[in-house]
Design a protein around this motif. Sequence first.
Motif, PDB file in Angstrom:
ATOM      1  N   PRO A 136       0.839  -1.206   0.000  1.00  0.00           N
ATOM      2  CA  PRO A 136       0.000   0.000   0.000  1.00  0.00           C
ATOM      3  C   PRO A 136       0.873   1.256   0.000  1.00  0.00           C
ATOM      4  CG  PRO A 136      -0.512  -1.410   1.892  1.00  0.00           C
ATOM      5  CD  PRO A 136       0.622  -2.039   1.175  1.00  0.00           C
ATOM      6  N   ILE A 137       0.363   2.376  -0.548  1.00  0.00           N
ATOM      7  CA  ILE A 137       1.208   3.561  -0.549  1.00  0.00           C
ATOM      8  C   ILE A 137       0.733   4.646   0.412  1.00  0.00           C
ATOM      9  CG2 ILE A 137       2.230   3.290  -2.827  1.00  0.00           C
ATOM     10  CD1 ILE A 137       0.201   5.383  -3.789  1.00  0.00           C
ATOM     11  N   THR A 138      -0.387   4.423   1.077  1.00  0.00           N
ATOM     12  CA  THR A 138      -0.692   5.399   2.136  1.00  0.00           C
ATOM     13  C   THR A 138      -0.576   4.703   3.485  1.00  0.00           C
ATOM     14  OG1 THR A 138      -3.003   4.999   1.636  1.00  0.00           O
ATOM     15  CG2 THR A 138      -2.107   7.109   0.944  1.00  0.00           C
ATOM     16  N   PHE A 139      -0.174   5.485   4.452  1.00  0.00           N
ATOM     17  CA  PHE A 139       0.159   4.934   5.752  1.00  0.00           C
ATOM     18  C   PHE A 139      -1.085   4.666   6.597  1.00  0.00           C
ATOM     19  CE2 PHE A 139       1.389   5.850  10.252  1.00  0.00           C
ATOM     20  CZ  PHE A 139       2.160   4.722  10.443  1.00  0.00           C
ATOM     21  N   SER A 154       1.221  13.275   2.200  1.00  0.00           N
ATOM     22  CA  SER A 154       0.578  12.007   1.914  1.00  0.00           C
ATOM     23  C   SER A 154      -0.605  12.142   0.947  1.00  0.00           C
ATOM     24  CB  SER A 154       0.134  11.362   3.216  1.00  0.00           C
ATOM     25  OG  SER A 154      -0.619  10.201   2.967  1.00  0.00           O
ATOM     26  N   GLN A 192      -3.365   0.719  -6.223  1.00  0.00           N
ATOM     27  CA  GLN A 192      -3.485   1.619  -5.073  1.00  0.00           C
ATOM     28  C   GLN A 192      -4.099   2.945  -5.496  1.00  0.00           C
ATOM     29  OE1 GLN A 192      -0.587  -0.159  -5.325  1.00  0.00           O
ATOM     30  NE2 GLN A 192      -0.786  -1.383  -3.486  1.00  0.00           N
TER      31      GLN A 192
END
Lengths: 318, 526, 301
Positions: free
Chosen positions: A167-170, B203, B243
């Motif tokens: 995944p690329i968001t925390f 982000s 994603q």
Amino acid sequence: MLMYTLKRLLFTIPTLIGVAVLVFFMLRIVPGDIVEVKLRGDGGNVTQEVVEQERKRLGLDRPLIVQFGDYMWGLARGDLGISMWTERPVIEEIMIRLELSLEVAILATIFATMISIPLGTAAALFRNTWIDYVVRIVTIGGLSIPSFWFGMIIIVSLLTFFNWLPPITFTPIYVDPVANLSQLIWPALAVGYRYCAVTARMIRSSLLEVLAEDYIRTARAKGVYEKLVVSRHALRNALLPAITVMGLEFAFLIGGLVVTEQVFNLNGIGQLFVQSVSRNDFMLIQGMVIMIAAFYVLINLAVDLLYAVFDPRIRYGN
Amino acid sequence: MKRLIIGLVGVAAFALAGTQAEAQQPKRGGNFNFAISAEAPHYDPHGSDTYATLHFSSPFHSTLLRYNLSKFPEIEGDLAKSWTVSPDKLTYTFVLHEGVKFHSGDTLTSADIKATYDRIRNPPQGVVSTRRATFADIESIETPNPNTVVFKLKTANSSMMDHFASPWNVVYSAKDLAADPASPRTKINGTGPFTFVEHVKGSHVSGKRNENYFKKGLPYLDSYRGIFTLQAAAMLNALQGGQVLAEFRGVSPAERDRMIAAMGDKLRVEESSWTLNLLVLFNTEKPPFNDVRVRRALLMAIDRWGGSTGLSKISTLRAVGGVVRPGSPLATPEAELVKLPGFSKDIKTSRAEARKLLKEAGHENLKFVLWNRNLAMPYTPAGVFLVDQWRQIGVEVEHKQSDTAPYIAAMQSGNFEVAIDFSNLFNDDPTLSMTKFLSASKNPLNLSRANDAEIDKLYEQQLRESDVQKRRGYIQALEKRLFEQGYQQPILWWHRIVLSHKTVMGWKMSPSHNLGADLAEVWLNQ
Amino acid sequence: MANLSPTVPASAQFVLPKRPNPILHFVRAQPMGAVSFIIIIIMMFAGLFPQFVAPYNPLDIDFASILAAPSWDHWFGTDAYGRDIFSRIIYGSRTALVIGFASSALGSSIGAVLGIASAYFGGRIDNWIQRFMDILLAFPIIVLALVVVAALRKTVIYGVDVNLIIAIAIPIVPRVARVVRAAALSVNVMPYIDAARAAGYSDARIIFRHMAPNVTAPFLIMFTAFIAQAILLEASLSFLGLGVTEPIAAWGLMLSGNAADFYREAPWMVIFPGVAISLAVFAFNLFGDSLRDYLDPRFKT
């Protein structure tokens, strides 16, 4: 012990003040600030007057020494100032990203510990055999392979062989441990390889040293089982220097993260640091450097204290 | 051969997707993740020139007019229900939709429109307005009643409607601006299809459906998340891994081919020419670039046609063109273009002449620094290309790439010799693209710092000319003058390729990545 | 008095064994070190005379052969501009070596001078230098380098970014200073230093004639090891876009930007520069390692 700890703690203060002074003045060797860059960066026609006004608002028109005093006074109260770029408190900018970076560092430490102890021990026990050579090559590899390249290889392999990507968001670990770990375990692996290599090498050499010492020879001569010699006597003593190295490397993990976070698109301290450098956001750079230095100095202290606890030969007090 | 097949598959995929999108009934609901390849420095499009701000802010805002992307460049109303233009083209009257609510709950009135446009054309202290000059012709803005706003112009301006449809001129609340004119930089309050949820620095940004959006039934999505992917590789990987489901700026053909190979028919590819170009720019105040021979020689050494063939495979650069987008109605045809300096197809002769010019000027072994932005696509390829081109006439160039903001600051303060500049347009109106060539004394944003009365005259003539043929003549004359003097010159125009998962529906492709970013009609076919 | 030369007494810690041919002995004792030394020699040759090794100009753009696979024409394939990757790696070794050697030499020398001065003068000077070194040591290497990059920006002289060299050299200083100081301290208490002092020799003479030769071994080890670090650091900074810029051939730079985009069509773009960095750093690390084992009698069998 308490007195010793307090005394050592007190000694860290001059170092940290030194760091603050050094960074503050180093960043201002070349004159100029980012006010103009920030205002003009939007492409609008900004007059010199507006630039001066903004400088005044941010207090950048004052003499350097006054700014410095102001900054140090802020530091004394635990205030790292305001980011020149985002205009938000430096502490806040750091805190948003700290959790992620810290977690990667911890994961890397766990990974490094699990691998480095058996690796280092094996290399020392089978010194100058093929096992030793393999371990040495693997560990020197860890020191040689750039962690960002290793990270790229990891990503490319995951995509090629599993057609899957972390995944690329925390997501914090307490919200969704699976999503969290599946994101962070890879960068931890990338930075952990070097960490593991450094520790394994340290264990190897200190174990070799310990094995050559008199009391081990005595134990061996007395007919104590080899396994017992290693596990009870030698390894325990050899682990002490390894702890030092692990402590120092933990504090230095930020170094590996600076580059690796770019590769994994992680919103962590390392990414923030690179951004603040390429934007010349002096306040943010200063704040982060002081925080990193403080972290390093405290870890260093903790390691020393741990050492004192474990090794009776070290006397604290003077 | 393989590449060709991949290319064909791409085009076929586009055609198929187009018909599917028309046929199906939109579904409501869902969360949409997409990538934004840069993070917005602040929230105020009035004071910004980067798409990062628009892709971030557009879903929260509305504009007076907008482009109908199905029939680009046709203009349609957004907040304006209807409008009239007086025969002398000096009065524009807009009637607003009724009951439009800001996210704060306040009702939109004509006063908000006036406050917004006043802020753009006459920014209070501390407010940056990037496109202030475009509204210089406005004399007054009147609000006869809460639903009507009237713009009065000093002189007729053939580009005025395009400025009202500009995606940058989002409408703010007069109340907010009265309290703090700078507040849109840090606070979001608009009338757009989505309300602001959070911006996690570094982000992502997220928004949720505005239940009170004035266009009934819209938006379709429950929520969206714009994820910042600062490295192109990270963005492509995320797209491949699912994603994110789309990226709306654009990728290079090589990147497209990679994604088609990896994702097959799950991927939708849409292509268009792009209202964007990169320019080479000389600081005419710095010797030896005050010498027209040096500037011309450097332009003539660039093999645009060869470069286009090569760069169009690996970067978003493609078409050779003058100051107007090639292929658009007012563009200079190729037959005319090749006669201008720097556009010759006979690069050998052109380069020999360039060397001769340099020798005449006494700068055979010229060395200089080329400023460029540090964006991987397509700035780096353009820089690498130019360095190589100039190397071939014996000129040694140091390529200096820096972050956008310091780069722009250097451009504006004149602290550079040669640079790669960009022209970020949102339509094909030549006035928009040619403003940056006006004399520096008239337009401080002329980065070449040149003053040229002839260019100013031709610019003015085309702006006031209503006959298209005559206007084209003025534009071509301006172009010729500009290139012969060599102050600045387009290197190549961009080609836009947008990749998305086929589940993303209702988004419309256009020649500008600044348009259509409000996501109101986007829905997920899952 | 002239025979107070350093050959007479040797340091307690670092004894150079008296052999007729030290190189031969080194090869026999440290075969891995010898291998790494050969790699270094090859690299240096490539870096010094790239025009004899590289088949192409590293800057030559060839749009006709973009992303070409490795072949007889292009051993390591080509990149997105059709540039020959093998040639770029050869020329890149020059960038790596220039920056690696220069910054390690600069950092190690300053570190050695400070370390020796610290040990020799002791007292207050020692104290001040050590406190300053403590401050520098509180920065992770790359963090300090980045701060210097932020502070000094770029100054390019003859195609080399001098500030980049300084940025990489500064973090090396305290690390070398600390080791050299420790080695020098152990020499400082030797009787011959006292004798030299008693003979009224100048500080400079004692330091350079008597102390310096005895800290040579640790200095050399550190110097070699930090070349490896410097190469790695240069690659990292260039990868971040804060070091060398396109179109200059540099290994870290070859991995940045869109190199990773093409991993499927052109994996050689990602593989070869990474291998080059790893191999160079590996060689210097291994050589430094072997040098230490060779020069440090404690690890002798």
